[in-house]
Structure formats: C-alpha cells, structure tokens
Write a protein that holds these residues in place. Structure first.
Motif, mmCIF file in Angstrom:
data_model
loop_
_atom_site.group_PDB
_atom_site.id
_atom_site.type_symbol
_atom_site.label_atom_id
_atom_site.label_comp_id
_atom_site.label_asym_id
_atom_site.label_seq_id
_atom_site.Cartn_x
_atom_site.Cartn_y
_atom_site.Cartn_z
ATOM 1 N N GLY A 1 42.066 34.265 34.934
ATOM 2 C CA GLY A 1 43.348 34.150 34.064
ATOM 3 C C GLY A 1 43.543 32.844 33.563
ATOM 4 N N GLY A 2 42.554 31.738 33.850
ATOM 5 C CA GLY A 2 42.597 30.429 33.566
ATOM 6 C C GLY A 2 43.642 29.587 34.159
ATOM 7 N N VAL B 1 44.341 36.308 44.363
ATOM 8 C CA VAL B 1 43.886 36.164 43.003
ATOM 9 C C VAL B 1 42.481 37.061 42.876
ATOM 10 C CG1 VAL B 1 42.506 34.127 43.159
ATOM 11 C CG2 VAL B 1 43.044 34.855 40.923
ATOM 12 N N ALA B 2 42.465 38.047 41.992
ATOM 13 C CA ALA B 2 41.239 38.801 41.741
ATOM 14 C C ALA B 2 40.870 39.650 42.930
ATOM 15 C CB ALA B 2 40.128 37.962 41.057
ATOM 16 N N GLY B 3 41.839 40.015 43.777
ATOM 17 C CA GLY B 3 41.630 40.827 44.785
ATOM 18 C C GLY B 3 41.179 40.033 46.229
ATOM 19 N N ARG C 1 35.860 40.035 39.264
ATOM 20 C CA ARG C 1 36.366 38.999 38.501
ATOM 21 C C ARG C 1 36.135 37.669 39.362
ATOM 22 N NH1 ARG C 1 42.196 40.244 38.046
ATOM 23 N NH2 ARG C 1 41.842 41.080 39.818
ATOM 24 N N ASP C 2 35.465 36.589 38.459
ATOM 25 C CA ASP C 2 35.111 35.410 39.348
ATOM 26 C C ASP C 2 35.949 34.469 39.540
ATOM 27 O OD1 ASP C 2 32.410 36.229 39.512
ATOM 28 O OD2 ASP C 2 31.894 35.469 37.540
ATOM 29 N N VAL C 3 36.242 33.829 40.704
ATOM 30 C CA VAL C 3 36.936 32.591 40.910
ATOM 31 C C VAL C 3 36.166 31.454 41.334
ATOM 32 C CG1 VAL C 3 38.716 31.788 42.632
ATOM 33 C CG2 VAL C 3 39.025 34.177 41.663
ATOM 34 N N THR C 4 36.296 30.454 40.706
ATOM 35 C CA THR C 4 35.372 29.132 40.967
ATOM 36 C C THR C 4 36.324 28.303 41.690
ATOM 37 O OG1 THR C 4 34.489 29.446 38.904
ATOM 38 C CG2 THR C 4 34.045 27.124 39.956
#
Length: 273
Positions: free
Chosen positions: A77-78, A167-169, A59-62
């Motif tokens: 999750g926005g 977040v997201a691991g 799952r991507d984090v920017t």
C-alpha cells in the motif's frame, strides 16, 4: 505454504466484511491467532478458487538493509517503515513509521524529523513499565513485545522491544537489541514470524549459540541477519544444520510475499551486512 495462504485469505475476507458493513474493528493479530489456535484450530471452509486465494496473498513486501539494525520495509500500500531508526541511516524519502530501541544511540534518536508521522519507542518513559504499541498505518499493523536490556551491570526491565509488522499476510519481526533468551511467554506473544531480522554480533546482544537457539525456535521461513560487529558471518551460519539453507546476496533488498516464502528456512545475508 497452503495453510499460510488460506489464513491470509480468511483475514482479507473478514476485513472486507467489516469494512463493507461500515464497522470499525480493533486490530487483530493474524500471527498470534495462528500461534494460539494451532493445532486445535478448525478453519472455516471457503469455496474460493485457488487462483483467488493466491491473488489475495500474492502481494509483495520489499525489505531493504540500510545498515546496522535499520531496515526499510515497504508495503504493497506504499507505507514505509524504518526499524531501529537513528536519524543518520536514511532512506530516499522520509518513512511513514519509525521504530526505536535505546540500548545504544545507534538504535534511536530523541530528535527525529518532526515530519515523521509515527515514532514508536521500544521503551516506556516510566521505568519498568512496558511500552505498548498496537498501531494500524495504511495496510500495516504494528505491535511490540517487550524484553529486558542490560544496564549498569544488571538488567533494565522492559527496556527493549521486539517489533512485529503484519502486512500482506506476512508476520515480520525485528528482534531489536535483544540481550537475553526469550521465555515461553515471549514466544506466545510473538506468535508466528515468517520473516525475522536477527542481530549476529556474537556478544553485544547475545552469543551466537543463544541467538541461534532463538532463531531455531522461531522457525521463520526467511532469516535476515543484522547488527554484525566483529565476528564473521560464518560464525553465525555455522550454528545451523542442514535444516536451514543460507545465501549471501549481492543485493541490499529482498522482495517477498506469502506466495514466495522459502519452503525451507533460509538465512539470507543481504549486501552490507
């Protein structure tokens, strides 16, 4: 990398189980659990396919560099999080969460937009006491580790915070306006950091040698320099040997997930630094 993926998958299974049972669970730090347990940990074996494990963690984090010490973190999750928010380095839309440190006015504001739902100060209103944040916002768990800051020729105890975003691991850390080398106790509180945002001003926070020792001990997969004032970025990069890669990016943003973390620690200099 596979160990990180398995840990992230286990965490997702545990969270899903609690949600399915209708239970409220206190936030649990994946980063600290790993740091405290290894190398003695015995991991539960799940008979899940490799593709399912990858899907759970991919799952991507920017992370976008806005300037000075401010990054904008966008979760799958926005949720949007702005670090060292000062009110004048703005993102296209108002963040859901802002973190602040008070070493200088460029790292905080006492008059944030009232529409920001979560404003987290890295200091306590009671001098000497630690600010304590353990906050869940959407798919992000945010906590802090207190450090000291220079003040009036001495040190103000617990005046700064290292903020950690889980977040997201991923375990993502922002060192803030760090003025001293960290103790073993600090490293234990921090735990694992997959991504770390580190000031590279060469002296306004710490000298390049001291800051590089901190980065080397954290051994994060992705190192994002920030807060560069004066010294060229090459002065910081020169502190690292061949065990670290480095890259000057043409972009102000990087997208990362558990599945795409560099195998070898990478110092990534985003556009604008």
């Amino acid at each position: 990398m596979m160990l990180r993926l398995v840990i992230a998958f286990i965490s997702l299974i545990l969270a899903a189980g609690a949600a399915g049972a209708g239970e409220e669970r206190s936030p649990v730090s994946e980063c600290q659990l790993v740091a405290d347990a290894l190398p003695k940990a015995s991991f539960v074996r799940f008979d899940a396919s490799p593709s399912l494990q990858l899907a759970a963690a991919d799952r991507d984090v920017t992370i976008t560099y806005l300037g000075h010490s401010t990054f904008l973190i966008k979760t799958p999750g926005g949720i949007s999080i702005a670090t060292d928010y000062n009110g004048w380095l703005r993102s296209p839309r108002l963040p859901d969460v802002v973190t602040m440190n008070k070493a200088h006015s460029s790292h905080y504001t006492l008059a944030p937009d009232p529409a920001i739902a979560n404003v987290l100060h890295g200091w306590s209103d009671t001098p000497g006491e630690k600010a304590v944040h353990r906050v869940v916002v959407g798919d992000a768990y945010i906590r802090n580790v207190s450090t000291d800051i220079r003040s009036f020729g001495g040190f103000e105890v617990n005046g700064n915070s290292i903020f950690i975003f889980e977040v997201a691991g991923l375990c993502i850390g922002h060192l803030g306006h760090l003025h001293h080398e960290l103790t073993d106790g600090h490293f234990a509180e921090i735990g694992r950091l997959d991504v770390v945002m580190v000031p590279v001003d060469g002296g306004l926070t710490m000298g390049a040698d001291s800051m590089s020792r901190t980065v080397k001990r954290l051994r994060s997969a992705l190192v994002l320099p920030m807060h560069r004032r004066g010294p060229p970025i090459s002065d910081f990069l020169a502190m690292f040997d061949q065990s670290f890669d480095w890259k000057i990016s043409d972009n102000a943003a990087v997208t990362v997930s558990m599945a795409t973390l560099p195998q070898k620690p990478l110092i990534l200099v985003l556009k604008g630094v």
